[in-house]
Enzyme design. Structure first.
Site, PDB file in Angstrom:
ATOM      1  N   TYR A 156      -1.963  -0.486  10.271  1.00 56.14           N
ATOM      2  CA  TYR A 156      -2.097  -0.851   8.851  1.00 56.14           C
ATOM      3  C   TYR A 156      -0.844  -0.430   8.072  1.00 56.14           C
ATOM      4  O   TYR A 156      -0.248  -1.228   7.338  1.00 56.14           O
ATOM      5  CB  TYR A 156      -3.345  -0.194   8.257  1.00 56.14           C
TER       6      TYR A 156
ATOM      7  N   SER B  19       0.847  -1.211   0.000  1.00 59.56           N
ATOM      8  CA  SER B  19       0.000   0.000   0.000  1.00 59.56           C
ATOM      9  C   SER B  19       0.869   1.242   0.000  1.00 59.56           C
ATOM     10  O   SER B  19       1.975   1.240   0.555  1.00 59.56           O
ATOM     11  CB  SER B  19      -0.886   0.025   1.246  1.00 59.56           C
TER      12      SER B  19
END
Ligand SMILES: NC(=O)c1ccc[n+]([C@@H]2O[C@H](COP(=O)([O-])OP(=O)(O)OC[C@H]3O[C@@H](n4cnc5c(N)ncnc54)[C@H](O)[C@@H]3O)[C@@H](O)[C@H]2O)c1
Length: 253
Positions: free
Chosen positions: A159, A144
Site C-alpha cells: 500500500y 497517503s
C-alpha cells in the site's frame, strides 16, 4: 461559487462516508457539474442522490474499474459526451490492505498495485489527454501519508509503495503537462474517519493512534474534500506537482 459550471469528475465516491463522496458534495455545493466514478454498483444510487439534492450539478454515474484502461477511456468519453469538456479530476478511488511484508501474497501485491498505481495511471492519463487538448485542467490524486512516512499507521508495504508511486506519477505528469496548462497535484491524508479506516481498525486502536496526532483526533472526509476543492479550483492556478498534507500534524516535515 468557486466552481460554477466547472465539469468535475470524482472517483471513489460510492460509499456515503468516503472522501470521494464528501468531495462530490462540496463541489456540487460550489456550483460544479459533476460525474462520480466507482467500481461499486452503489455509484448509481450515489449519483441519483446527488442529482436529487443538487439538481444543478447534473450528477452522472460512471461505473468503472480503474484497473481497466478501456473502462477509464470509456468513462472519459461518457463525460465528454454529456458535458462537452472536463475541468477537474479528483481521483480518490483506492484500496488498502493491512499486512506485514512477509504476509503479502503475490496476488495481493498485484491487486493493491493494480488499483492504486496502475489504476491511477489509467484514469489520470485518460482525462489528461482530453485536458491537454483543451489546454486546461486540474488533476488531484489522493495519495497517503503512508507514502511519506513509510506506512506504519495502516496498510502494508505494498500500500505504502503504491501511494509512493502515486506521488512520483503526480510529479512527473505535472512536469509533462505544464506546457498544456494542465496542473497535477497530490494530497496526502492521514487517518480520516471513513469506512476504509473503520474496516481496518478497532475504535480503540483509532483512539490510541489519535493521541499521536497533534490535533488530537482523526480527520473528517470533508476536511480532505476542502483541500481537493482548493486544488481543483482557480485558487491554486500556480500550483502543480505539489503535495498537500491533510494529516492533523501527524507527519510534519
Ligand atoms: N481514510 C483514510 O484514512 C485515508 C488515509 C490516507 C489515504 N487515503 C486514501 O484516500 C482515498 C479514499 O479513501 P476512503 O477512505 O474514502 O476509502 P473508501 O473505501 O471509502 O473509498 C474508496 C472507493 O474506491 C473504490 N474503488 C476501489 N477499487 C476501485 C477500482 N478498481 N475502480 C474504481 N473504484 C474503486 C471503492 O469501491 C470505494 O468506493 C484512497 O485512495 C485511500 O488510499 C485514505
Amino acid at each position: 461559487m468557486l466552481l460554477k459550471d466547472k465539469i468535475c469528475v470524482i472517483t471513489g465516491a460510492a460509499s456515503s462516508h468516503s472522501i470521494g463522496r464528501a468531495t462530490a458534495i462540496l463541489l456540487a455545493e460550489n456550483g460544479a457539474k459533476i460525474a462520480v466514478l466507482d467500481v461499486h454498483g452503489g455509484v448509481v444510487d450515489a449519483a441519483a442522490a446527488l442529482a436529487e439534492q443538487y439538481p444543478a450539478s447534473g450528477c452522472m454515474a460512471l461505473q468503472c474499474d480503474i484497473t481497466s484502461q478501456e473502462e477509464c477511456e470509456a468513462a472519459r468519453d461518457a463525460v465528454i459526451a454529456r458535458f462537452g469538456r472536463v475541468d477537474a479530476l479528483i481521483h480518490s478511488a483506492g484500496i488498502m490492505k493491512p499486512a506485514k511484508y512477509n504476509e503479502i501474497s503475490p496476488a495481493e501485491y498485484e491487486l493493491v498495485m493494480g488499483v492504486n498505481l496502475r489504476g491511477t495511471f489509467n484514469i489520470v492519463t485518460a482525462f489528461a489527454t482530453t485536458m491537454a487538448a483543451q489546454k486546461s485542467g486540474s488533476i488531484v490524486n489522493v495519495a497517503s501519508v503512508a507514502a511519506q512516512r513509510g506506512g506504519g499507521l495502516f496498510g502494508g508495504a505494498h500500500y505504502a509503495a503504491s501511494k509512493g508511486g502515486v506521488l512520483s506519477l503526480t510529479r512527473t505528469l505535472a512536469r509533462e503537462l505544464g506546457s498544456a496548462n494542465v496542473r497535477v497535484n497530490a494530497i496526502c491524508p492521514s487517518l480520516i474517519a471513513t469506512d476504509f479506516v473503520s474496516e481496518a481498525m478497532s475504535a480503540d486502536r483509532l483512539d490510541e493512534l489519535s493521541t499521536a496526532i497533534p490535533l488530537g483526533r482523526p480527520g473528517r472526509p470533508e476536511e480532505v474534500a476542502g483541500a481537493c476543492m482548493f486544488l481543483a479550483s482557480d485558487l491554486s492556478t500556480y500550483m502543480t506537482g505539489a503535495t498537500l498534507d491533510v494529516n492533523g500534524g501527524i507527519h510534519i516535515h
